[in-house]
Design a protein around this motif. Structure first.
Motif, PDB file in Angstrom:
ATOM      1  N   THR A 191       0.856  -1.181   0.000  1.00  0.00           N
ATOM      2  CA  THR A 191       0.000   0.000   0.000  1.00  0.00           C
ATOM      3  C   THR A 191       0.894   1.233   0.000  1.00  0.00           C
ATOM      4  O   THR A 191       2.089   1.142   0.287  1.00  0.00           O
ATOM      5  CB  THR A 191      -0.921   0.061   1.241  1.00  0.00           C
ATOM      6  N   TRP A 197     -10.513  -0.970   8.309  1.00  0.00           N
ATOM      7  CA  TRP A 197      -9.884  -0.244   7.203  1.00  0.00           C
ATOM      8  C   TRP A 197     -10.418  -0.815   5.894  1.00  0.00           C
ATOM      9  O   TRP A 197     -10.355  -2.022   5.670  1.00  0.00           O
ATOM     10  CB  TRP A 197      -8.369  -0.417   7.305  1.00  0.00           C
ATOM     11  N   VAL A 232      -9.928  -1.758   2.349  1.00  0.00           N
ATOM     12  CA  VAL A 232      -8.694  -2.041   1.621  1.00  0.00           C
ATOM     13  C   VAL A 232      -9.007  -2.785   0.322  1.00  0.00           C
ATOM     14  O   VAL A 232      -9.876  -3.659   0.287  1.00  0.00           O
ATOM     15  CB  VAL A 232      -7.738  -2.899   2.488  1.00  0.00           C
ATOM     16  N   SER A 253     -10.135   4.217   0.289  1.00  0.00           N
ATOM     17  CA  SER A 253      -9.431   3.343   1.237  1.00  0.00           C
ATOM     18  C   SER A 253      -9.372   3.990   2.615  1.00  0.00           C
ATOM     19  O   SER A 253      -8.312   4.305   3.138  1.00  0.00           O
ATOM     20  CB  SER A 253      -8.026   3.052   0.712  1.00  0.00           C
ATOM     21  N   TRP A 283      -9.461   4.510   6.512  1.00  0.00           N
ATOM     22  CA  TRP A 283      -9.107   3.752   7.714  1.00  0.00           C
ATOM     23  C   TRP A 283      -9.791   4.382   8.926  1.00  0.00           C
ATOM     24  O   TRP A 283     -10.387   5.440   8.824  1.00  0.00           O
ATOM     25  CB  TRP A 283      -7.606   3.641   7.912  1.00  0.00           C
TER      26      TRP A 283
END
Length: 164
Positions: free
Chosen positions: A63, A133, A135, A153, A155
């Motif tokens: 990431t 999160w 993802v 994305s 979190w």
């Protein structure tokens, strides 16, 4: 005088012990709130245990926020919304710091994104982008390495709201 000194030591030890217990307790109690609209309007809360009880997806990916490749596991967002029988065209996602992003439901695939509950097999603390999160498997396909996908994305996820 010695008794007063010991009292202070006990207070300090108690506060230290409390500080060690509180983060673990707070993490265990973090729930994900999901609000649906339309004909099946409702608000549901999912604990870590609730999410763990659902079918899980695991993948390893690098990431832009981590140093190395990481293994994420969690519930596909599409599966969670399907279980709730939601109506709508997009989903608003809100983080603990009130960061908010809206993603079209058309972006959802069967296994991506996931609501990750674990990173390298461990639950995630708020300090480490947890407890939840969103993802994508970024290394799997270039379509997951775009600014748009990166904004989805989110979190420290605390709330999902399906909107029309």
């Amino acid at each position: 005088m010695a008794q007063k000194h010991y009292s202070r030591i006990y207070v300090v030890l108690f506060m230290l012990l409390l500080s060690l217990v509180t983060p673990a307790t707070a993490r265990a109690e973090m729930t994900l709130e999901v609000t649906t609209t339309g004909s099946n309007a409702a608000t549901n809360e999912f604990s870590l245990q609730d999410l763990d009880a659902m079918d899980q997806v695991t993948f390893s990916t690098s990431t832009i926020w981590t140093d190395d490749k990481v293994t994420f596991s969690g519930v596909p967002l599409k599966a969670l919304l399907t279980e709730l029988n939601t109506d709508g065209t997009s989903i608003e996602m809100v983080a603990l710091n009130d960061y908010k992003v809206t993603m079209p439901l058309a972006e959802l695939e069967n296994d991506a994104p996931i609501i990750a509950t674990r990173m390298d097999g461990e639950t995630m603390s708020v300090r480490d982008k947890g407890p939840y999160w969103v993802v994508f498997p970024y290394d799997q396909d270039p379509k997951y390495r775009t600014e748009t996908i990166y904004t989805f994305s989110i979190w420290q996820l605390k709330h999902l709201k399906v909107v029309d």
